[in-house]
Scaffold this motif. Structure first.
Motif, PDB file in Angstrom:
ATOM      1  N   PHE A  77       0.852  -0.861   0.145  1.00 54.78           N
ATOM      2  CA  PHE A  77       0.024  -0.169   0.283  1.00 54.78           C
ATOM      3  C   PHE A  77       1.107   1.494   0.067  1.00 54.78           C
ATOM      4  O   PHE A  77       0.577   2.419  -0.644  1.00 54.78           O
ATOM      5  CB  PHE A  77      -1.024   0.162   0.968  1.00 54.78           C
ATOM      6  N   ARG A  78       1.743   1.378  -0.259  1.00 57.18           N
ATOM      7  CA  ARG A  78       2.660   2.308   1.046  1.00 57.18           C
ATOM      8  C   ARG A  78       3.442   2.381  -0.788  1.00 57.18           C
ATOM      9  O   ARG A  78       3.734   3.890  -1.335  1.00 57.18           O
ATOM     10  CB  ARG A  78       4.061   2.050   1.310  1.00 57.18           C
ATOM     11  N   CYS A  79       3.789   1.782  -1.638  1.00 57.37           N
ATOM     12  CA  CYS A  79       3.656   1.432  -2.816  1.00 57.37           C
ATOM     13  C   CYS A  79       3.084   2.059  -3.676  1.00 57.37           C
ATOM     14  O   CYS A  79       3.353   2.925  -5.021  1.00 57.37           O
ATOM     15  CB  CYS A  79       4.617   0.119  -3.375  1.00 57.37           C
ATOM     16  N   ALA A  80       1.906   1.870  -3.923  1.00 57.39           N
ATOM     17  CA  ALA A  80       1.070   1.717  -4.451  1.00 57.39           C
ATOM     18  C   ALA A  80       0.756   3.004  -4.095  1.00 57.39           C
ATOM     19  O   ALA A  80       0.383   4.513  -4.854  1.00 57.39           O
ATOM     20  CB  ALA A  80      -0.648   1.454  -4.018  1.00 57.39           C
ATOM     21  N   GLU A  81       0.673   3.502  -3.226  1.00 55.56           N
ATOM     22  CA  GLU A  81       0.473   5.763  -2.448  1.00 55.56           C
ATOM     23  C   GLU A  81       1.582   6.571  -3.443  1.00 55.56           C
ATOM     24  O   GLU A  81       1.269   7.283  -3.851  1.00 55.56           O
ATOM     25  CB  GLU A  81       0.600   5.470  -1.039  1.00 55.56           C
ATOM     26  N   TYR A  82       3.049   6.337  -2.808  1.00 52.56           N
ATOM     27  CA  TYR A  82       3.882   6.977  -3.604  1.00 52.56           C
ATOM     28  C   TYR A  82       3.628   6.488  -4.883  1.00 52.56           C
ATOM     29  O   TYR A  82       3.785   7.891  -5.499  1.00 52.56           O
ATOM     30  CB  TYR A  82       5.153   5.757  -3.125  1.00 52.56           C
ATOM     31  N   ASN A  83       3.158   5.769  -5.549  1.00 50.44           N
ATOM     32  CA  ASN A  83       3.249   5.922  -7.012  1.00 50.44           C
ATOM     33  C   ASN A  83       1.875   6.543  -7.693  1.00 50.44           C
ATOM     34  O   ASN A  83       1.225   6.454  -9.182  1.00 50.44           O
ATOM     35  CB  ASN A  83       3.807   4.520  -8.015  1.00 50.44           C
ATOM     36  N   GLY A  84       0.517   6.381  -7.131  1.00 53.13           N
ATOM     37  CA  GLY A  84      -1.091   7.254  -7.737  1.00 53.13           C
ATOM     38  C   GLY A  84      -1.763   5.426  -7.664  1.00 53.13           C
ATOM     39  O   GLY A  84      -2.507   5.852  -8.615  1.00 53.13           O
ATOM     40  N   TRP A  85      -1.242   4.074  -7.279  1.00 56.39           N
ATOM     41  CA  TRP A  85      -1.656   3.448  -8.273  1.00 56.39           C
ATOM     42  C   TRP A  85      -3.212   2.946  -7.094  1.00 56.39           C
ATOM     43  O   TRP A  85      -2.758   3.611  -5.582  1.00 56.39           O
ATOM     44  CB  TRP A  85      -0.593   2.102  -7.890  1.00 56.39           C
ATOM     45  N   ARG A  86      -4.463   1.535  -7.571  1.00 57.18           N
ATOM     46  CA  ARG A  86      -4.941   1.482  -6.728  1.00 57.18           C
ATOM     47  C   ARG A  86      -4.674  -0.046  -6.970  1.00 57.18           C
ATOM     48  O   ARG A  86      -4.500  -0.650  -7.804  1.00 57.18           O
ATOM     49  CB  ARG A  86      -6.294   1.780  -7.310  1.00 57.18           C
ATOM     50  N   ILE A  87      -4.457  -0.340  -5.413  1.00 59.55           N
ATOM     51  CA  ILE A  87      -4.031  -2.210  -5.822  1.00 59.55           C
ATOM     52  C   ILE A  87      -5.132  -2.652  -4.548  1.00 59.55           C
ATOM     53  O   ILE A  87      -5.990  -2.031  -3.885  1.00 59.55           O
ATOM     54  CB  ILE A  87      -3.327  -2.360  -4.062  1.00 59.55           C
ATOM     55  N   VAL A  88      -5.835  -4.430  -4.958  1.00 57.37           N
ATOM     56  CA  VAL A  88      -6.326  -5.069  -4.157  1.00 57.37           C
ATOM     57  C   VAL A  88      -5.543  -6.228  -3.366  1.00 57.37           C
ATOM     58  O   VAL A  88      -4.270  -6.490  -4.548  1.00 57.37           O
ATOM     59  CB  VAL A  88      -7.981  -5.448  -4.676  1.00 57.37           C
ATOM     60  N   SER A  89      -6.062  -6.029  -2.351  1.00 57.97           N
ATOM     61  CA  SER A  89      -5.251  -7.333  -1.479  1.00 57.97           C
ATOM     62  C   SER A  89      -6.587  -8.570  -0.971  1.00 57.97           C
ATOM     63  O   SER A  89      -7.017  -8.430  -0.594  1.00 57.97           O
ATOM     64  CB  SER A  89      -4.470  -6.530  -0.094  1.00 57.97           C
ATOM     65  N   ARG A  90      -5.696  -9.827  -0.872  1.00 61.45           N
ATOM     66  CA  ARG A  90      -6.046 -10.633   0.158  1.00 61.45           C
ATOM     67  C   ARG A  90      -5.834 -11.712   0.630  1.00 61.45           C
ATOM     68  O   ARG A  90      -3.909 -11.575  -0.108  1.00 61.45           O
ATOM     69  CB  ARG A  90      -7.321 -11.842  -1.450  1.00 61.45           C
ATOM     70  N   SER A  91      -6.008 -11.955   1.475  1.00 69.52           N
ATOM     71  CA  SER A  91      -5.355 -13.109   2.308  1.00 69.52           C
ATOM     72  C   SER A  91      -5.720 -14.303   2.105  1.00 69.52           C
ATOM     73  O   SER A  91      -6.980 -14.668   2.205  1.00 69.52           O
ATOM     74  CB  SER A  91      -5.254 -12.632   4.138  1.00 69.52           C
TER      75      SER A  91
ATOM     76  N   PRO B 103      -4.689 -18.699   2.424  1.00 70.71           N
ATOM     77  CA  PRO B 103      -3.604 -19.492   3.681  1.00 70.71           C
ATOM     78  C   PRO B 103      -2.525 -19.595   3.488  1.00 70.71           C
ATOM     79  O   PRO B 103      -1.581 -19.915   3.889  1.00 70.71           O
ATOM     80  CB  PRO B 103      -4.377 -20.791   2.861  1.00 70.71           C
ATOM     81  N   GLU B 104      -2.204 -19.059   1.937  1.00 71.34           N
ATOM     82  CA  GLU B 104      -0.931 -19.577   1.474  1.00 71.34           C
ATOM     83  C   GLU B 104       0.278 -18.491   1.787  1.00 71.34           C
ATOM     84  O   GLU B 104       1.574 -18.650   1.076  1.00 71.34           O
ATOM     85  CB  GLU B 104      -0.082 -20.283   0.344  1.00 71.34           C
ATOM     86  N   GLY B 105      -0.334 -17.224   1.785  1.00 71.24           N
ATOM     87  CA  GLY B 105       0.017 -15.687   1.876  1.00 71.24           C
ATOM     88  C   GLY B 105      -0.396 -14.910   1.665  1.00 71.24           C
ATOM     89  O   GLY B 105      -1.698 -15.080   1.616  1.00 71.24           O
ATOM     90  N   VAL B 106      -0.049 -13.379   1.098  1.00 68.27           N
ATOM     91  CA  VAL B 106      -1.082 -13.078   0.522  1.00 68.27           C
ATOM     92  C   VAL B 106      -0.767 -12.630  -0.753  1.00 68.27           C
ATOM     93  O   VAL B 106       0.374 -12.229  -1.676  1.00 68.27           O
ATOM     94  CB  VAL B 106      -0.796 -10.924   1.230  1.00 68.27           C
ATOM     95  N   ARG B 107      -2.042 -11.772  -1.273  1.00 66.54           N
ATOM     96  CA  ARG B 107      -2.192 -12.087  -2.989  1.00 66.54           C
ATOM     97  C   ARG B 107      -1.955 -10.522  -3.062  1.00 66.54           C
ATOM     98  O   ARG B 107      -3.334  -9.737  -2.714  1.00 66.54           O
ATOM     99  CB  ARG B 107      -2.894 -12.332  -3.722  1.00 66.54           C
ATOM    100  N   ILE B 108      -1.886  -9.737  -3.668  1.00 63.75           N
ATOM    101  CA  ILE B 108      -1.686  -8.037  -4.249  1.00 63.75           C
ATOM    102  C   ILE B 108      -2.111  -8.362  -5.576  1.00 63.75           C
ATOM    103  O   ILE B 108      -1.093  -8.464  -6.809  1.00 63.75           O
ATOM    104  CB  ILE B 108      -0.649  -7.338  -3.794  1.00 63.75           C
ATOM    105  N   TRP B 109      -3.097  -7.415  -5.935  1.00 65.48           N
ATOM    106  CA  TRP B 109      -3.457  -6.910  -7.759  1.00 65.48           C
ATOM    107  C   TRP B 109      -3.388  -5.637  -8.090  1.00 65.48           C
ATOM    108  O   TRP B 109      -3.628  -5.120  -6.640  1.00 65.48           O
ATOM    109  CB  TRP B 109      -4.918  -7.392  -8.124  1.00 65.48           C
ATOM    110  N   ARG B 110      -2.441  -5.072  -8.735  1.00 62.87           N
ATOM    111  CA  ARG B 110      -2.398  -3.857  -8.924  1.00 62.87           C
ATOM    112  C   ARG B 110      -3.487  -3.565 -10.031  1.00 62.87           C
ATOM    113  O   ARG B 110      -3.561  -4.058 -10.984  1.00 62.87           O
ATOM    114  CB  ARG B 110      -1.529  -3.628  -9.679  1.00 62.87           C
ATOM    115  N   THR B 111      -4.522  -2.339  -9.690  1.00 64.83           N
ATOM    116  CA  THR B 111      -6.317  -2.354 -10.414  1.00 64.83           C
ATOM    117  C   THR B 111      -5.623  -1.554 -11.349  1.00 64.83           C
ATOM    118  O   THR B 111      -6.810  -1.120 -12.517  1.00 64.83           O
ATOM    119  CB  THR B 111      -7.301  -1.762  -9.529  1.00 64.83           C
ATOM    120  N   GLU B 112      -4.909  -0.247 -11.233  1.00 67.08           N
ATOM    121  CA  GLU B 112      -4.656   0.846 -11.716  1.00 67.08           C
ATOM    122  C   GLU B 112      -3.054   1.713 -11.589  1.00 67.08           C
ATOM    123  O   GLU B 112      -2.593   1.224 -10.688  1.00 67.08           O
ATOM    124  CB  GLU B 112      -5.370   2.479 -11.359  1.00 67.08           C
TER     125      GLU B 112
END
Length: 72
Positions: free
Chosen positions: A47-61, A63-72
């Motif tokens: 989220f810090r990287c997304a905020e710095y670059n002006g992106w939007r991301i979605v994350s889901r926790s 069982p095997e870890g955290v998946r993060i998608w960049r939407t914009e």
């Protein structure tokens, strides 16, 4: 001893722990981790990287870890 005219070596960048800056819209990355603290750390970094670059991301926790998608 003081020396003059010694060239400064080129800095070597360290390997990034999280590859978020390389995501393009529609890409996702799975950060494998099981501890809750590791998941929180990965999400905060994303989220810090997304905020710095002006992106939007979605994350889901998952069982095997955290998946993060960049939407914009």
């Amino acid at each position: 001893m003081i020396e003059q005219n010694v060239p400064i070596p080129i800095a070597k960048g360290g390997a990034a722990r999280y590859p978020f800056r390389f995501l393009k819209p529609g890409d996702s990355v799975l950060h494998p981790c099981t501890l809750r603290a590791d998941k929180k750390r990965a999400l905060k970094a994303a989220f810090r990287c997304a905020e710095y670059n002006g992106w939007r991301i979605v994350s889901r926790s998952l069982p095997e870890g955290v998946r993060i998608w960049r939407t914009e």
